[in-house]
Design a protein around this motif. Structure first.
Motif, PDB file in Angstrom:
ATOM      1  N   ILE A   1       0.840  -1.206   0.000  1.00  0.00           N
ATOM      2  CA  ILE A   1       0.000   0.000   0.000  1.00  0.00           C
ATOM      3  C   ILE A   1       0.867   1.245   0.000  1.00  0.00           C
ATOM      4  O   ILE A   1       0.614   2.199  -0.744  1.00  0.00           O
ATOM      5  CB  ILE A   1      -0.961  -0.011   1.208  1.00  0.00           C
ATOM      6  CG1 ILE A   1      -2.016  -1.102   1.047  1.00  0.00           C
ATOM      7  CG2 ILE A   1      -1.637   1.341   1.374  1.00  0.00           C
ATOM      8  CD1 ILE A   1      -2.861  -1.338   2.289  1.00  0.00           C
ATOM      9  N   ALA A   2       1.899   1.260   0.841  1.00  0.00           N
ATOM     10  CA  ALA A   2       2.794   2.417   0.901  1.00  0.00           C
ATOM     11  C   ALA A   2       3.515   2.614  -0.425  1.00  0.00           C
ATOM     12  O   ALA A   2       3.717   3.750  -0.872  1.00  0.00           O
ATOM     13  CB  ALA A   2       3.805   2.243   2.035  1.00  0.00           C
ATOM     14  N   GLY A   3       3.879   1.517  -1.067  1.00  0.00           N
ATOM     15  CA  GLY A   3       4.530   1.619  -2.374  1.00  0.00           C
ATOM     16  C   GLY A   3       3.636   2.257  -3.418  1.00  0.00           C
ATOM     17  O   GLY A   3       4.103   2.997  -4.284  1.00  0.00           O
ATOM     18  N   VAL A   4       2.344   1.979  -3.342  1.00  0.00           N
ATOM     19  CA  VAL A   4       1.400   2.597  -4.276  1.00  0.00           C
ATOM     20  C   VAL A   4       1.193   4.071  -3.931  1.00  0.00           C
ATOM     21  O   VAL A   4       1.244   4.939  -4.806  1.00  0.00           O
ATOM     22  CB  VAL A   4       0.037   1.855  -4.253  1.00  0.00           C
ATOM     23  CG1 VAL A   4      -0.998   2.602  -5.070  1.00  0.00           C
ATOM     24  CG2 VAL A   4       0.205   0.447  -4.764  1.00  0.00           C
ATOM     25  N   LEU A   5       0.964   4.357  -2.665  1.00  0.00           N
ATOM     26  CA  LEU A   5       0.642   5.730  -2.256  1.00  0.00           C
ATOM     27  C   LEU A   5       1.804   6.694  -2.449  1.00  0.00           C
ATOM     28  O   LEU A   5       1.583   7.882  -2.716  1.00  0.00           O
ATOM     29  CB  LEU A   5       0.176   5.746  -0.798  1.00  0.00           C
ATOM     30  CG  LEU A   5      -1.134   5.007  -0.516  1.00  0.00           C
ATOM     31  CD1 LEU A   5      -1.460   5.070   0.967  1.00  0.00           C
ATOM     32  CD2 LEU A   5      -2.267   5.582  -1.345  1.00  0.00           C
ATOM     33  N   PHE A   6       3.037   6.208  -2.307  1.00  0.00           N
ATOM     34  CA  PHE A   6       4.201   7.076  -2.474  1.00  0.00           C
ATOM     35  C   PHE A   6       4.841   6.931  -3.857  1.00  0.00           C
ATOM     36  O   PHE A   6       5.955   7.402  -4.076  1.00  0.00           O
ATOM     37  CB  PHE A   6       5.238   6.789  -1.388  1.00  0.00           C
ATOM     38  CG  PHE A   6       4.747   7.107  -0.011  1.00  0.00           C
ATOM     39  CD1 PHE A   6       4.253   8.356   0.309  1.00  0.00           C
ATOM     40  CD2 PHE A   6       4.754   6.139   0.976  1.00  0.00           C
ATOM     41  CE1 PHE A   6       3.796   8.645   1.581  1.00  0.00           C
ATOM     42  CE2 PHE A   6       4.301   6.404   2.256  1.00  0.00           C
ATOM     43  CZ  PHE A   6       3.815   7.672   2.559  1.00  0.00           C
ATOM     44  N   PHE A   7       4.129   6.279  -4.774  1.00  0.00           N
ATOM     45  CA  PHE A   7       4.601   6.083  -6.154  1.00  0.00           C
ATOM     46  C   PHE A   7       5.983   5.438  -6.201  1.00  0.00           C
ATOM     47  O   PHE A   7       6.788   5.732  -7.070  1.00  0.00           O
ATOM     48  CB  PHE A   7       4.622   7.416  -6.921  1.00  0.00           C
ATOM     49  CG  PHE A   7       3.292   8.091  -6.961  1.00  0.00           C
ATOM     50  CD1 PHE A   7       2.297   7.609  -7.787  1.00  0.00           C
ATOM     51  CD2 PHE A   7       3.030   9.204  -6.183  1.00  0.00           C
ATOM     52  CE1 PHE A   7       1.057   8.224  -7.838  1.00  0.00           C
ATOM     53  CE2 PHE A   7       1.803   9.828  -6.224  1.00  0.00           C
ATOM     54  CZ  PHE A   7       0.809   9.340  -7.055  1.00  0.00           C
ATOM     55  N   ALA A   8       6.250   4.541  -5.272  1.00  0.00           N
ATOM     56  CA  ALA A   8       7.555   3.884  -5.223  1.00  0.00           C
ATOM     57  C   ALA A   8       7.604   2.636  -6.103  1.00  0.00           C
ATOM     58  O   ALA A   8       8.670   2.271  -6.584  1.00  0.00           O
ATOM     59  CB  ALA A   8       7.894   3.509  -3.778  1.00  0.00           C
ATOM     60  N   TYR A   9       6.460   1.984  -6.278  1.00  0.00           N
ATOM     61  CA  TYR A   9       6.430   0.736  -7.036  1.00  0.00           C
ATOM     62  C   TYR A   9       5.583   0.879  -8.287  1.00  0.00           C
ATOM     63  O   TYR A   9       4.498   1.456  -8.242  1.00  0.00           O
ATOM     64  CB  TYR A   9       5.837  -0.399  -6.204  1.00  0.00           C
ATOM     65  CG  TYR A   9       6.658  -0.791  -5.002  1.00  0.00           C
ATOM     66  CD1 TYR A   9       8.043  -0.839  -5.067  1.00  0.00           C
ATOM     67  CD2 TYR A   9       6.052  -1.125  -3.808  1.00  0.00           C
ATOM     68  CE1 TYR A   9       8.787  -1.206  -3.974  1.00  0.00           C
ATOM     69  CE2 TYR A   9       6.792  -1.501  -2.706  1.00  0.00           C
ATOM     70  CZ  TYR A   9       8.157  -1.533  -2.794  1.00  0.00           C
ATOM     71  OH  TYR A   9       8.898  -1.909  -1.713  1.00  0.00           O
ATOM     72  N   PRO A  10       6.035   0.319  -9.381  1.00  0.00           N
ATOM     73  CA  PRO A  10       5.166   0.254 -10.558  1.00  0.00           C
ATOM     74  C   PRO A  10       4.071  -0.800 -10.346  1.00  0.00           C
ATOM     75  O   PRO A  10       4.090  -1.566  -9.381  1.00  0.00           O
ATOM     76  CB  PRO A  10       6.109  -0.156 -11.690  1.00  0.00           C
ATOM     77  CG  PRO A  10       7.239  -0.840 -11.010  1.00  0.00           C
ATOM     78  CD  PRO A  10       7.371  -0.208  -9.648  1.00  0.00           C
ATOM     79  N   TYR A  11       3.148  -0.836 -11.262  1.00  0.00           N
ATOM     80  CA  TYR A  11       1.985  -1.724 -11.154  1.00  0.00           C
ATOM     81  C   TYR A  11       2.382  -3.177 -10.929  1.00  0.00           C
ATOM     82  O   TYR A  11       1.841  -3.840 -10.040  1.00  0.00           O
ATOM     83  CB  TYR A  11       1.136  -1.588 -12.422  1.00  0.00           C
ATOM     84  CG  TYR A  11       0.003  -2.565 -12.502  1.00  0.00           C
ATOM     85  CD1 TYR A  11      -1.160  -2.352 -11.773  1.00  0.00           C
ATOM     86  CD2 TYR A  11       0.096  -3.713 -13.278  1.00  0.00           C
ATOM     87  CE1 TYR A  11      -2.202  -3.249 -11.822  1.00  0.00           C
ATOM     88  CE2 TYR A  11      -0.951  -4.614 -13.336  1.00  0.00           C
ATOM     89  CZ  TYR A  11      -2.097  -4.382 -12.610  1.00  0.00           C
ATOM     90  OH  TYR A  11      -3.122  -5.278 -12.661  1.00  0.00           O
ATOM     91  N   GLN A  12       3.321  -3.687 -11.724  1.00  0.00           N
ATOM     92  CA  GLN A  12       3.688  -5.093 -11.616  1.00  0.00           C
ATOM     93  C   GLN A  12       4.284  -5.436 -10.259  1.00  0.00           C
ATOM     94  O   GLN A  12       4.075  -6.528  -9.742  1.00  0.00           O
ATOM     95  CB  GLN A  12       4.694  -5.481 -12.713  1.00  0.00           C
ATOM     96  CG  GLN A  12       4.123  -5.517 -14.090  1.00  0.00           C
ATOM     97  CD  GLN A  12       4.083  -4.131 -14.735  1.00  0.00           C
ATOM     98  OE1 GLN A  12       4.640  -3.180 -14.205  1.00  0.00           O
ATOM     99  NE2 GLN A  12       3.405  -4.026 -15.868  1.00  0.00           N
TER     100      GLN A  12
END
Length: 120
Positions: free
Chosen positions: A76-87
């Motif tokens: 969730i944190a990776g999504v909210l902080f734009f740290a991780y791409p979709y995959q």
């Protein structure tokens, strides 16, 4: 308004992302119930029945829930902080959900053996 096209991939992605929040909450609540409240009533249930010694299996269930909750919050944190791409974030979420399902099954089958052993 040509860019605002919602297809099934976007809908499924949003459903997965929104579903991560209650999953993390439930898993952290289960870990809290096992470790802090010392309530073992939901540990390794098989057909609604607890094992003979649920206190023995409680640490395994608690650690599984805690680790799964941390991994979901990480995604969730990776999504909210734009740290991780979709995959990457969907991979973390998917693998965590499957490991949680298989982990619970393994603990349940170990806590409720198929064959009853006779003690001499």
């Amino acid at each position: 308004m040509d860019n605002l096209i919602i297809d099934t991939n976007i809908a499924v992605t949003w459903i997965l992302f929104i579903a991560l929040f209650p999953l993390a909450f439930i898993w952290f609540k289960n870990a809290y119930t096992v470790f802090i409240k010392k309530d073992y009533s939901k540990v390794a249930l098989k057909r609604g029945e607890p094992p003979k010694n649920p206190k023995k299996w409680a640490p395994f269930v608690g650690i599984l829930n805690l680790c799964a909750g941390i991994a979901i919050v990480w995604a969730i944190a990776g999504v909210l902080f734009f740290a991780y791409p979709y995959q990457q974030w969907t991979g973390i979420a998917g693998v965590t959900i499957w490991f949680k399902i298989f982990g619970e099954y393994i603990i349940k089958t170990q806590a409720h053996p198929f064959f009853k052993t006779k003690k001499s």
